[in-house]
Motif scaffolding. Structure first.
Motif, PDB file in Angstrom:
ATOM      1  N   LEU A 157       0.825  -1.213   0.000  1.00  0.00           N
ATOM      2  CA  LEU A 157       0.000   0.000   0.000  1.00  0.00           C
ATOM      3  C   LEU A 157       0.858   1.260   0.000  1.00  0.00           C
ATOM      4  CD1 LEU A 157      -2.711  -1.127   2.610  1.00  0.00           C
ATOM      5  CD2 LEU A 157      -2.958  -1.024   0.117  1.00  0.00           C
ATOM      6  N   LYS A 158       2.002   1.194  -0.633  1.00  0.00           N
ATOM      7  CA  LYS A 158       2.922   2.350  -0.625  1.00  0.00           C
ATOM      8  C   LYS A 158       2.314   3.581  -1.278  1.00  0.00           C
ATOM      9  CE  LYS A 158       5.467   0.745  -4.743  1.00  0.00           C
ATOM     10  NZ  LYS A 158       4.702  -0.509  -4.918  1.00  0.00           N
ATOM     11  N   ASP A 159       1.296   3.368  -2.122  1.00  0.00           N
ATOM     12  CA  ASP A 159       0.645   4.501  -2.786  1.00  0.00           C
ATOM     13  C   ASP A 159      -0.696   4.871  -2.160  1.00  0.00           C
ATOM     14  OD1 ASP A 159       2.711   4.723  -4.693  1.00  0.00           O
ATOM     15  OD2 ASP A 159       1.811   3.126  -5.905  1.00  0.00           O
ATOM     16  N   ASP A 160      -1.016   4.269  -1.027  1.00  0.00           N
ATOM     17  CA  ASP A 160      -2.297   4.558  -0.354  1.00  0.00           C
ATOM     18  C   ASP A 160      -2.033   4.723   1.140  1.00  0.00           C
ATOM     19  OD1 ASP A 160      -4.904   4.791   0.523  1.00  0.00           O
ATOM     20  OD2 ASP A 160      -5.657   3.107  -0.660  1.00  0.00           O
ATOM     21  N   TYR A 161      -1.467   5.863   1.494  1.00  0.00           N
ATOM     22  CA  TYR A 161      -1.025   6.106   2.867  1.00  0.00           C
ATOM     23  C   TYR A 161      -2.189   6.066   3.855  1.00  0.00           C
ATOM     24  CZ  TYR A 161       0.936   8.481   6.929  1.00  0.00           C
ATOM     25  OH  TYR A 161       1.334   8.797   8.193  1.00  0.00           O
ATOM     26  N   ASP A 162      -3.329   6.630   3.489  1.00  0.00           N
ATOM     27  CA  ASP A 162      -4.459   6.678   4.412  1.00  0.00           C
ATOM     28  C   ASP A 162      -4.957   5.271   4.755  1.00  0.00           C
ATOM     29  OD1 ASP A 162      -4.361   9.417   4.476  1.00  0.00           O
ATOM     30  OD2 ASP A 162      -5.966   9.708   3.014  1.00  0.00           O
ATOM     31  N   ARG A 163      -5.076   4.430   3.748  1.00  0.00           N
ATOM     32  CA  ARG A 163      -5.531   3.066   4.007  1.00  0.00           C
ATOM     33  C   ARG A 163      -4.506   2.294   4.835  1.00  0.00           C
ATOM     34  NH1 ARG A 163      -7.281  -1.594  -0.469  1.00  0.00           N
ATOM     35  NH2 ARG A 163      -8.447  -2.901   1.025  1.00  0.00           N
ATOM     36  N   LEU A 164      -3.240   2.464   4.518  1.00  0.00           N
ATOM     37  CA  LEU A 164      -2.176   1.802   5.267  1.00  0.00           C
ATOM     38  C   LEU A 164      -2.196   2.223   6.729  1.00  0.00           C
ATOM     39  CD1 LEU A 164       0.434   0.147   5.530  1.00  0.00           C
ATOM     40  CD2 LEU A 164       1.693   2.188   4.755  1.00  0.00           C
ATOM     41  N   THR A 165      -2.328   3.518   6.971  1.00  0.00           N
ATOM     42  CA  THR A 165      -2.342   4.018   8.343  1.00  0.00           C
ATOM     43  C   THR A 165      -3.510   3.435   9.131  1.00  0.00           C
ATOM     44  OG1 THR A 165      -1.309   6.099   7.631  1.00  0.00           O
ATOM     45  CG2 THR A 165      -2.416   6.103   9.764  1.00  0.00           C
ATOM     46  N   ALA A 166      -4.678   3.379   8.502  1.00  0.00           N
ATOM     47  CA  ALA A 166      -5.858   2.831   9.168  1.00  0.00           C
ATOM     48  C   ALA A 166      -5.661   1.353   9.502  1.00  0.00           C
ATOM     49  CB  ALA A 166      -7.093   3.024   8.286  1.00  0.00           C
ATOM     50  N   LEU A 167      -5.078   0.587   8.578  1.00  0.00           N
ATOM     51  CA  LEU A 167      -4.830  -0.832   8.817  1.00  0.00           C
ATOM     52  C   LEU A 167      -3.830  -1.044   9.944  1.00  0.00           C
ATOM     53  CD1 LEU A 167      -4.751  -2.222   5.179  1.00  0.00           C
ATOM     54  CD2 LEU A 167      -6.300  -2.961   6.998  1.00  0.00           C
ATOM     55  N   LEU A 168      -2.751  -0.282   9.927  1.00  0.00           N
ATOM     56  CA  LEU A 168      -1.746  -0.439  10.972  1.00  0.00           C
ATOM     57  C   LEU A 168      -2.301  -0.071  12.336  1.00  0.00           C
ATOM     58  CD1 LEU A 168       1.427   0.970   9.162  1.00  0.00           C
ATOM     59  CD2 LEU A 168       0.758  -1.413   9.506  1.00  0.00           C
ATOM     60  N   HIS A 169      -3.185   0.925  12.375  1.00  0.00           N
ATOM     61  CA  HIS A 169      -3.808   1.303  13.643  1.00  0.00           C
ATOM     62  C   HIS A 169      -4.663   0.160  14.178  1.00  0.00           C
ATOM     63  CE1 HIS A 169      -5.645   3.870  16.682  1.00  0.00           C
ATOM     64  NE2 HIS A 169      -6.828   3.433  16.284  1.00  0.00           N
ATOM     65  N   ARG A 170      -5.395  -0.535  13.294  1.00  0.00           N
ATOM     66  CA  ARG A 170      -6.243  -1.635  13.721  1.00  0.00           C
ATOM     67  C   ARG A 170      -5.425  -2.851  14.148  1.00  0.00           C
ATOM     68  NH1 ARG A 170     -10.606  -1.225   8.718  1.00  0.00           N
ATOM     69  NH2 ARG A 170     -11.751   0.576   9.506  1.00  0.00           N
ATOM     70  N   LEU A 171      -4.233  -2.991  13.606  1.00  0.00           N
ATOM     71  CA  LEU A 171      -3.396  -4.137  13.950  1.00  0.00           C
ATOM     72  C   LEU A 171      -2.564  -3.900  15.211  1.00  0.00           C
ATOM     73  CD1 LEU A 171      -2.053  -5.210  10.444  1.00  0.00           C
ATOM     74  CD2 LEU A 171      -3.648  -6.461  11.908  1.00  0.00           C
ATOM     75  N   ARG A 172      -2.563  -2.690  15.684  1.00  0.00           N
ATOM     76  CA  ARG A 172      -1.726  -2.357  16.846  1.00  0.00           C
ATOM     77  C   ARG A 172      -2.155  -3.174  18.052  1.00  0.00           C
ATOM     78  NH1 ARG A 172      -1.926   3.715  17.767  1.00  0.00           N
ATOM     79  NH2 ARG A 172      -0.960   3.621  15.712  1.00  0.00           N
ATOM     80  N   PRO A 173      -1.228  -3.842  18.742  1.00  0.00           N
ATOM     81  CA  PRO A 173      -1.598  -4.670  19.916  1.00  0.00           C
ATOM     82  C   PRO A 173      -2.287  -3.856  20.999  1.00  0.00           C
ATOM     83  CG  PRO A 173       0.663  -5.104  19.208  1.00  0.00           C
ATOM     84  CD  PRO A 173       0.215  -3.899  18.440  1.00  0.00           C
TER      85      PRO A 173
END
Length: 205
Positions: A189-205
């Motif tokens: 998702l290197k070209d979709d920063y907003d989606r990447l950020t949202a996914l990483l936030h949901r995966l955060r322990p």
């Protein structure tokens, strides 16, 4: 009970296509959770198809039918929640629980391949839940991430995070696995920063 008579089988395929399959459970309201990995058998003994559950539905067995209100008796007494099922054992006959799974890979003679199988599982073939050991082994490969991200018409991001978190819980290297997944998502998702950020936030322990 399902674990004994069914030898772990939770249901059977009732609709099948190249990218997904629908299964009906043998016990009402007994679907595995959203994001669970399940395995379906096929006509070829060494070929098993993996799917991630993204939709769970309970309704009338009759095509086009709908459940009716059962919470009030003819005497005027009100029933609540599980009381309704105990008072109406026929519900297990007139209602059916189904789940839909996105196909994310298959095993062929012991080897795991995370892409679409040559054939989807046949209708009426068995579906099994994947134990933690199998779930952890499936997570060793990350090709399924792209399949989920690109899947049309379903809650892809919610499905991906639910599946990844379940895999991480089944693994001894859970926190490190989440970091590994995060790096792969950053590449995809290197070209979709907003989606990447949202996914990483949901995966955060």
């Amino acid at each position: 009970m399902q674990s004994g008579a069914q030898n772990g089988r939770i249901g059977e395929v009732i609709e099948s296509s190249t990218i997904h399959f629908v299964a009906a459970t043998y016990e009402l309201l007994a679907s595995p959770p959203f994001g669970s990995l399940v395995r379906a058998t096929t006509t070829e003994q060494g070929l098993h198809v993996y799917g991630l559950i993204y939709d769970i539905h309970t309704g009338s067995r009759e095509p086009g039918g709908r459940a009716i209100v059962r919470g009030r008796t003819y005497t005027g007494r009100y029933l609540y929640d599980d009381e309704i099922y105990r008072a109406h054992p026929d519900l297990s006959v007139v209602l059916q629980t189904e789940f839909t799974a996105l196909i994310v890979g298959y095993t062929l003679h012991g080897g795991l391949i995370q892409r679409l199988p040559p054939q989807p599982p046949p209708v009426h073939y068995s579906v099994y839940p994947c134990p933690n050991e199998e779930l952890a082994a499936f997570g060793d490969h990350l090709d399924f991430l792209r399949t989920v991200l690109l899947a049309p018409g379903l809650p892809a991001d919610e499905l991906l995070t639910a599946a990844v978190r379940a895999i991480a819980l089944a693994r001894r290297d859970g926190p490190a696995y989440l970091v590994r997944v995060g790096r792969e998502l950053a590449r995809l998702l290197k070209d979709d920063y907003d989606r990447l950020t949202a996914l990483l936030h949901r995966l955060r322990p």
